[in-house]
Design a protein around this motif. Structure first.
Motif, PDB file in Angstrom:
ATOM      1  N   THR A 243       2.215   4.666 -15.398  1.00  0.00           N
ATOM      2  CA  THR A 243       0.966   5.403 -15.353  1.00  0.00           C
ATOM      3  C   THR A 243       1.102   6.610 -16.278  1.00  0.00           C
ATOM      4  OG1 THR A 243      -0.765   6.270 -13.899  1.00  0.00           O
ATOM      5  CG2 THR A 243       1.491   6.931 -13.383  1.00  0.00           C
TER       6      THR A 243
ATOM      7  N   THR B 206      -0.383   3.571 -10.202  1.00  0.00           N
ATOM      8  CA  THR B 206      -1.410   4.621 -10.153  1.00  0.00           C
ATOM      9  C   THR B 206      -2.094   4.623  -8.788  1.00  0.00           C
ATOM     10  OG1 THR B 206      -1.780   4.390 -12.525  1.00  0.00           O
ATOM     11  CG2 THR B 206      -3.508   5.478 -11.250  1.00  0.00           C
ATOM     12  N   ARG B 207      -2.550   3.462  -8.333  1.00  0.00           N
ATOM     13  CA  ARG B 207      -3.241   3.374  -7.035  1.00  0.00           C
ATOM     14  C   ARG B 207      -2.291   3.738  -5.899  1.00  0.00           C
ATOM     15  NH1 ARG B 207      -7.934   0.550  -4.319  1.00  0.00           N
ATOM     16  NH2 ARG B 207      -7.512   1.177  -2.180  1.00  0.00           N
TER      17      ARG B 207
ATOM     18  N   TRP C 200     -11.485  -3.366  -4.592  1.00  0.00           N
ATOM     19  CA  TRP C 200     -10.419  -2.949  -5.500  1.00  0.00           C
ATOM     20  C   TRP C 200     -10.676  -3.624  -6.837  1.00  0.00           C
ATOM     21  CZ3 TRP C 200      -6.175  -4.931  -1.749  1.00  0.00           C
ATOM     22  CH2 TRP C 200      -6.264  -6.306  -1.588  1.00  0.00           C
ATOM     23  N   SER C 201     -10.358  -2.910  -7.870  1.00  0.00           N
ATOM     24  CA  SER C 201     -10.580  -3.465  -9.210  1.00  0.00           C
ATOM     25  C   SER C 201      -9.391  -4.343  -9.590  1.00  0.00           C
ATOM     26  CB  SER C 201     -10.756  -2.327 -10.226  1.00  0.00           C
ATOM     27  OG  SER C 201      -9.532  -1.659 -10.418  1.00  0.00           O
TER      28      SER C 201
ATOM     29  N   ASP D 285      -6.107  -2.603  -9.910  1.00  0.00           N
ATOM     30  CA  ASP D 285      -5.534  -1.961  -8.722  1.00  0.00           C
ATOM     31  C   ASP D 285      -4.419  -2.780  -8.084  1.00  0.00           C
ATOM     32  OD1 ASP D 285      -7.085   0.306  -8.839  1.00  0.00           O
ATOM     33  OD2 ASP D 285      -8.529  -0.365  -7.331  1.00  0.00           O
TER      34      ASP D 285
ATOM     35  N   ALA E 266      -0.104  -2.708  -4.933  1.00  0.00           N
ATOM     36  CA  ALA E 266      -0.999  -1.778  -5.605  1.00  0.00           C
ATOM     37  C   ALA E 266      -0.329  -1.319  -6.890  1.00  0.00           C
ATOM     38  CB  ALA E 266      -1.297  -0.584  -4.699  1.00  0.00           C
ATOM     39  N   SER E 267      -1.126  -1.091  -7.904  1.00  0.00           N
ATOM     40  CA  SER E 267      -0.568  -0.559  -9.155  1.00  0.00           C
ATOM     41  C   SER E 267       0.111   0.771  -8.844  1.00  0.00           C
ATOM     42  CB  SER E 267      -1.683  -0.354 -10.172  1.00  0.00           C
ATOM     43  OG  SER E 267      -2.539   0.705  -9.743  1.00  0.00           O
TER      44      SER E 267
ATOM     45  N   THR F 107      -9.898  -1.553   2.436  1.00  0.00           N
ATOM     46  CA  THR F 107     -10.667  -1.017   1.329  1.00  0.00           C
ATOM     47  C   THR F 107     -11.928  -1.861   1.180  1.00  0.00           C
ATOM     48  OG1 THR F 107     -10.625  -0.404  -1.010  1.00  0.00           O
ATOM     49  CG2 THR F 107      -9.463  -2.421  -0.414  1.00  0.00           C
TER      50      THR F 107
ATOM     51  N   TYR G 218       0.823  -1.201   0.000  1.00  0.00           N
ATOM     52  CA  TYR G 218       0.000   0.000   0.000  1.00  0.00           C
ATOM     53  C   TYR G 218       0.864   1.261   0.000  1.00  0.00           C
ATOM     54  CZ  TYR G 218      -3.160   3.548   1.907  1.00  0.00           C
ATOM     55  OH  TYR G 218      -3.885   4.691   2.097  1.00  0.00           O
TER      56      TYR G 218
ATOM     57  N   ASP H 155      -2.887   6.680  -3.183  1.00  0.00           N
ATOM     58  CA  ASP H 155      -2.887   6.384  -1.748  1.00  0.00           C
ATOM     59  C   ASP H 155      -1.798   7.164  -1.018  1.00  0.00           C
ATOM     60  OD1 ASP H 155      -4.997   4.595  -2.055  1.00  0.00           O
ATOM     61  OD2 ASP H 155      -3.673   2.851  -2.240  1.00  0.00           O
TER      62      ASP H 155
END
Length: 174
Positions: free
Chosen positions: A169, A141-142, A124-125, A128, A138-139, A121, A83, A146
């Motif tokens: 990203t 981007t995510r 998450w998709s 993610d 986490a990607s 959370t 994270y 965060d």
């Protein structure tokens, strides 16, 4: 000289953990040929120290950031991911020091004891959470999104710049 059946020599285990991020678990303890009594004696005498449940390090081995990531990943399993700052550092992005180890878990797992810093959370998709260098994280981007909650503007800018440069990203995606 002690007889072989009461031996507590953990040399074989030390050699095995060298190939596993310096962490021992029950599988490696068995592979090293230590009996349950021998292993319990090593734990009781603080020769081996628990990092998280089921994952141990030799007391002479300093606890590193990478070891915390590997131990947390092994303990939390497939329903967790690195994270924020930890994920940003694992991706190798600029602007984030390797100090704390933080994981994201589904809200249903918030009851876990606080062996590590856990965030929850509701969902998450698929995009993610990715596997990077063998660890669910986490990607980029995510992780940047965060990280933005607790980061300085300068660190956030450095992370964004390096993520865009590494093509992890894009500004429109963020």
């Amino acid at each position: 000289m002690p007889s072989k059946d009461v031996r507590t020599d953990d040399t074989d285990l030390i050699e095995l953990v060298a190939e596993h991020h310096m962490l021992a678990d029950n599988t490696l303890v068995e592979a090293a040929g230590l009996s349950r009594d021998q292993w319990c004696r090593l734990l009781r005498n603080d020769i081996w120290v628990q990092v998280v449940p089921g994952h141990f390090r030799h007391r002479a081995t300093p606890l590193t950031w990478e070891m915390g990531v590997q131990a947390g990943n092994g303990w939390l399993g497939k329903r967790a991911a690195l994270y924020g700052h930890t994920a940003v550092a694992w991706w190798g992005l600029d602007g984030c020091a390797r100090h704390d180890v933080e994981f994201l878990v589904p809200r249903s797992r918030r009851h876990l004891p606080p062996w590590l810093t856990l965030h929850t959370t509701q969902q998450w998709s698929k995009g993610d959470v990715l596997v990077h260098n063998g660890i669910r994280t986490a990607s980029a981007t995510r992780a940047i999104i965060d990280m933005a909650r607790t980061s300085t503007p300068r660190a956030l800018e450095a992370a964004i710049d390096s993520a865009v440069r590494m093509r992890l990203t894009s500004v429109p995606t963020l």
